[in-house]
Design a protein around this motif. Sequence first.
Motif: not given
Length: 156
Positions: A98-99, A101-102, A104-106
């Motif tokens: 989850a971290e 993915e976050q 990468e999104l940021n």
Amino acid sequence: MTKREQNVEAGRKFGEAINAAGIIERFFGYAILWVILFTISHWIAYLSFNPSDFHVVVRRLVGLATIFLPALPFYFWERNIRKFRRANGLSIYKNVKAELEQMELNERIAKEHKAFVANGLVKESADKKDIDYWFGLLQKGAITQEEYEVKKRELI
């Protein structure tokens, strides 16, 4: 999609899963891959050399090499995972999918924002000395009426 492309994609997903997994899952994944490498190296070592030609010590060294040499890539892989996680403030032992993915999104959002700013579609940053900025925060509920009044008096 060809069979080769499917295999490459499956290998990539397996590698990503190991990189994001917790310590138990990583070592289980390493064990699966190590067994494959061990079998191949063991097979090569004992097919390449006739055991009757070797002294007992040399045979044992070849046996140890077939055990430990296949483990070296996993040692370096694990070292790189830990180094990356320490540098980014992530847990070494827990699953961090989850971290990641976050993160990468940021990164994607930051790139998009930079592109919008470069094209003039968005202001670079909100001007905190502008009363409209604080009024917008009040409207969104990010600040209270009292905080807004204090900032309003400060700016005026």
